[in-house]
Scaffold this motif. Structure first.
Motif, PDB file in Angstrom:
ATOM      1  N   ASN A   1     -44.965  37.203  57.858  1.00  0.00           N
ATOM      2  CA  ASN A   1     -45.800  37.726  56.774  1.00  0.00           C
ATOM      3  C   ASN A   1     -45.044  37.928  55.469  1.00  0.00           C
ATOM      4  N   GLU A   2     -43.714  37.847  55.530  1.00  0.00           N
ATOM      5  CA  GLU A   2     -42.916  38.024  54.317  1.00  0.00           C
ATOM      6  C   GLU A   2     -42.712  36.710  53.562  1.00  0.00           C
ATOM      7  N   VAL A   3     -43.226  35.617  54.085  1.00  0.00           N
ATOM      8  CA  VAL A   3     -43.019  34.288  53.495  1.00  0.00           C
ATOM      9  C   VAL A   3     -44.266  33.835  52.736  1.00  0.00           C
ATOM     10  N   ASP A   4     -44.060  33.406  51.483  1.00  0.00           N
ATOM     11  CA  ASP A   4     -45.165  32.870  50.668  1.00  0.00           C
ATOM     12  C   ASP A   4     -45.268  31.354  50.760  1.00  0.00           C
ATOM     13  N   VAL A   5     -44.125  30.669  50.802  1.00  0.00           N
ATOM     14  CA  VAL A   5     -44.104  29.210  50.756  1.00  0.00           C
ATOM     15  C   VAL A   5     -42.970  28.710  51.632  1.00  0.00           C
ATOM     16  N   ILE A   6     -43.199  27.567  52.264  1.00  0.00           N
ATOM     17  CA  ILE A   6     -42.202  26.994  53.173  1.00  0.00           C
ATOM     18  C   ILE A   6     -41.777  25.619  52.687  1.00  0.00           C
ATOM     19  N   TYR A   7     -40.473  25.430  52.628  1.00  0.00           N
ATOM     20  CA  TYR A   7     -39.880  24.132  52.330  1.00  0.00           C
ATOM     21  C   TYR A   7     -39.613  23.425  53.651  1.00  0.00           C
ATOM     22  N   ILE A   8     -40.213  22.247  53.828  1.00  0.00           N
ATOM     23  CA  ILE A   8     -40.064  21.483  55.066  1.00  0.00           C
ATOM     24  C   ILE A   8     -38.937  20.483  54.898  1.00  0.00           C
ATOM     25  N   ALA A   9     -37.890  20.640  55.737  1.00  0.00           N
ATOM     26  CA  ALA A   9     -36.675  19.841  55.586  1.00  0.00           C
ATOM     27  C   ALA A   9     -36.332  19.076  56.859  1.00  0.00           C
ATOM     28  N   THR A  10     -37.335  18.802  57.678  1.00  0.00           N
ATOM     29  CA  THR A  10     -37.125  18.027  58.896  1.00  0.00           C
ATOM     30  C   THR A  10     -37.226  16.530  58.580  1.00  0.00           C
ATOM     31  N   PRO A  11     -36.859  15.636  59.512  1.00  0.00           N
ATOM     32  CA  PRO A  11     -37.021  14.189  59.262  1.00  0.00           C
ATOM     33  C   PRO A  11     -38.467  13.839  58.929  1.00  0.00           C
ATOM     34  N   HIS A  12     -38.665  12.793  58.103  1.00  0.00           N
ATOM     35  CA  HIS A  12     -40.024  12.525  57.634  1.00  0.00           C
ATOM     36  C   HIS A  12     -40.982  12.127  58.763  1.00  0.00           C
ATOM     37  N   SER A  13     -40.454  11.750  59.908  1.00  0.00           N
ATOM     38  CA  SER A  13     -41.311  11.472  61.058  1.00  0.00           C
ATOM     39  C   SER A  13     -42.035  12.721  61.547  1.00  0.00           C
ATOM     40  N   HIS A  14     -41.531  13.897  61.162  1.00  0.00           N
ATOM     41  CA  HIS A  14     -42.126  15.158  61.607  1.00  0.00           C
ATOM     42  C   HIS A  14     -42.882  15.898  60.495  1.00  0.00           C
ATOM     43  N   HIS A  15     -42.921  15.341  59.298  1.00  0.00           N
ATOM     44  CA  HIS A  15     -43.543  16.046  58.176  1.00  0.00           C
ATOM     45  C   HIS A  15     -45.033  16.304  58.399  1.00  0.00           C
ATOM     46  N   TYR A  16     -45.715  15.330  58.960  1.00  0.00           N
ATOM     47  CA  TYR A  16     -47.154  15.467  59.222  1.00  0.00           C
ATOM     48  C   TYR A  16     -47.415  16.686  60.115  1.00  0.00           C
ATOM     49  N   GLU A  17     -46.731  16.742  61.243  1.00  0.00           N
ATOM     50  CA  GLU A  17     -46.908  17.832  62.201  1.00  0.00           C
ATOM     51  C   GLU A  17     -46.547  19.179  61.595  1.00  0.00           C
ATOM     52  N   HIS A  18     -45.423  19.224  60.895  1.00  0.00           N
ATOM     53  CA  HIS A  18     -44.940  20.512  60.394  1.00  0.00           C
ATOM     54  C   HIS A  18     -45.728  20.998  59.185  1.00  0.00           C
ATOM     55  N   THR A  19     -46.190  20.080  58.362  1.00  0.00           N
ATOM     56  CA  THR A  19     -47.038  20.469  57.232  1.00  0.00           C
ATOM     57  C   THR A  19     -48.350  21.056  57.721  1.00  0.00           C
ATOM     58  N   LEU A  20     -48.966  20.402  58.691  1.00  0.00           N
ATOM     59  CA  LEU A  20     -50.222  20.925  59.233  1.00  0.00           C
ATOM     60  C   LEU A  20     -50.008  22.284  59.895  1.00  0.00           C
ATOM     61  N   LEU A  21     -48.871  22.479  60.558  1.00  0.00           N
ATOM     62  CA  LEU A  21     -48.566  23.774  61.165  1.00  0.00           C
ATOM     63  C   LEU A  21     -48.536  24.868  60.101  1.00  0.00           C
ATOM     64  N   CYS A  22     -47.887  24.581  58.979  1.00  0.00           N
ATOM     65  CA  CYS A  22     -47.809  25.561  57.895  1.00  0.00           C
ATOM     66  C   CYS A  22     -49.180  25.819  57.281  1.00  0.00           C
ATOM     67  N   ILE A  23     -49.885  24.766  56.958  1.00  0.00           N
ATOM     68  CA  ILE A  23     -51.184  24.893  56.304  1.00  0.00           C
ATOM     69  C   ILE A  23     -52.165  25.671  57.174  1.00  0.00           C
ATOM     70  N   ASN A  24     -52.174  25.352  58.455  1.00  0.00           N
ATOM     71  CA  ASN A  24     -53.117  26.026  59.365  1.00  0.00           C
ATOM     72  C   ASN A  24     -52.783  27.493  59.552  1.00  0.00           C
ATOM     73  N   ASN A  25     -51.585  27.883  59.128  1.00  0.00           N
ATOM     74  CA  ASN A  25     -51.213  29.301  59.157  1.00  0.00           C
ATOM     75  C   ASN A  25     -51.187  29.905  57.756  1.00  0.00           C
ATOM     76  N   GLY A  26     -51.803  29.212  56.803  1.00  0.00           N
ATOM     77  CA  GLY A  26     -51.992  29.754  55.467  1.00  0.00           C
ATOM     78  C   GLY A  26     -50.760  29.762  54.586  1.00  0.00           C
ATOM     79  N   LYS A  27     -49.742  28.976  54.937  1.00  0.00           N
ATOM     80  CA  LYS A  27     -48.515  28.957  54.155  1.00  0.00           C
ATOM     81  C   LYS A  27     -48.514  27.798  53.153  1.00  0.00           C
ATOM     82  N   ALA A  28     -48.173  28.103  51.908  1.00  0.00           N
ATOM     83  CA  ALA A  28     -47.972  27.060  50.911  1.00  0.00           C
ATOM     84  C   ALA A  28     -46.787  26.197  51.350  1.00  0.00           C
TER      85      ALA A  28
END
Length: 328
Positions: free
Chosen positions: A62-89
């Motif tokens: 709850n202390e996080v406003d925005v997340i920088y995704i720094a995993t390999p681009h093969s995982h960006h789709y999965e990790h972006t959706l994980l963040c978005i579905n939890n309300g994180k920029a």
């Protein structure tokens, strides 16, 4: 202050974390990794308050406003959706996704949830690119006729697995060639004809790739990327009345702008001031903070349409060159 979390604790994450302290509107409060040792070491190195041993735990912080995704681009789709579905920029490292289909779904999800999402094309926010764009707009080289860009290095025997592994979206075109493609789209726009050829590895990823963009108004762009040899990594923008060269490591804040107003022997160095400290990631971090402060869900500088065009163009290049991933 915009409170940042970092998802993935590798090399690029370290550079971004180091530069966040240079962004006046940012504070790094959390990191997440799937490996406990990685999260512990990263949190210690950057004095991060909250460390998480799973990405799921990070996105629920709850202390996080925005997340920088720094995993390999093969995982960006999965990790972006994980963040978005939890309300994180989200600020997602490039390549934004593996293909256009994934990128479109990521953007659609962000729009549906009304969550900020931007691709981390850091070069677009750097002073050298902004100054060159201004010079072109002022007519300093006349009408652009051609663009020549190369980016390459000889990959060492112990190179990271992600460079050539098809499961990780390996190959030059998504790893370093994306900078060349971005430059062509930035300065020339969407091409009318794309041709591409590649030297493929045994795993069907590209060890080097040569791309040509043709425009119906007569412009041409030649783009080359390689892991087989060291290149000058420069960009030449050639116009009817002059030429601009972005020198070595043209995609960074440390590139020099050389201006040739007509004759080849009349080089001028364009002064854009001394680069800031750091690697240069603070420019995009500041911008994301400003967008969030204004309540925006899309960047006016790196809008969703630009990410979709970049991904669409990369898909077309890979199709022409025979570079295919399982997720395609």
């Amino acid at each position: 202050m915009i409170r940042w979390g970092i998802l993935g604790c590798g090399r690029i994450a370290g550079k971004f974390a180091s530069d966040l302290k240079l962004a006046e509107n940012a504070v790094l409060v959390a990191c997440g990794a799937r490996n406990e040792a990685s999260a512990d070491a990263f949190a210690k190195a950057f004095n991060i308050k909250n460390k998480h041993y799973s990405y799921e735990a990070l996105v629920k912080d709850n202390e996080v406003d925005v997340i920088y995704i720094a995993t390999p681009h093969s995982h960006h789709y999965e990790h972006t959706l994980l963040c978005i579905n939890n309300g994180k920029a989200v600020l997602c490292e490039k390549a934004f996704a593996i293909n256009y289909k994934q990128a479109k779904e990521m953007i659609d999800a962000a729009r549906e949830k009304k969550v900020f999402l931007m691709e981390a094309v850091w070069t677009k926010f750097l002073p050298p690119f902004s100054r060159v764009k201004q010079m072109i707009g002022e007519g300093m080289i006349g009408d652009i006729k051609s663009l020549l860009v190369n980016f390459g290095f000889k990959a060492p025997p112990d190179a990271p697995q992600r460079l050539l592994d098809p499961a990780l979206g390996g190959g030059t075109i998504l790893d370093i060639g994306i900078y060349n493609v971005f430059a062509a789209l930035f300065f020339l726009g969407k091409p009318d004809v794309i041709t591409a050829t590649a030297i493929l590895t045994k795993d069907n990823t590209d060890a080097q790739c040569a791309v040509t963009f043709k425009y119906n108004d007569g412009k041409l762009a030649q783009l080359f990327s390689t892991f087989l040899s060291d290149c000058s990594t420069e960009a030449d923008i050639c116009g009817s009345n002059g030429r601009i060269r972005l020198t070595s490591r043209y995609y960074t804040p440390f590139a020099t702008i050389e201006y040739y107003p007509g004759r080849m022997d009349t080089k001028q160095i364009i002064d854009i001031g001394k680069p800031e400290e750091g690697f240069g990631y603070q420019y995009e971090a500041r911008h994301v903070g400003e967008c969030l402060e204004k309540g925006l869900t899309e960047s006016p500088v790196m809008p969703h349409a630009d990410s979709l065009l970049l991904m669409e163009t990369l898909d077309a290049i890979r199709k022409k060159a025979g570079i295919i991933y399982a997720s395609d």
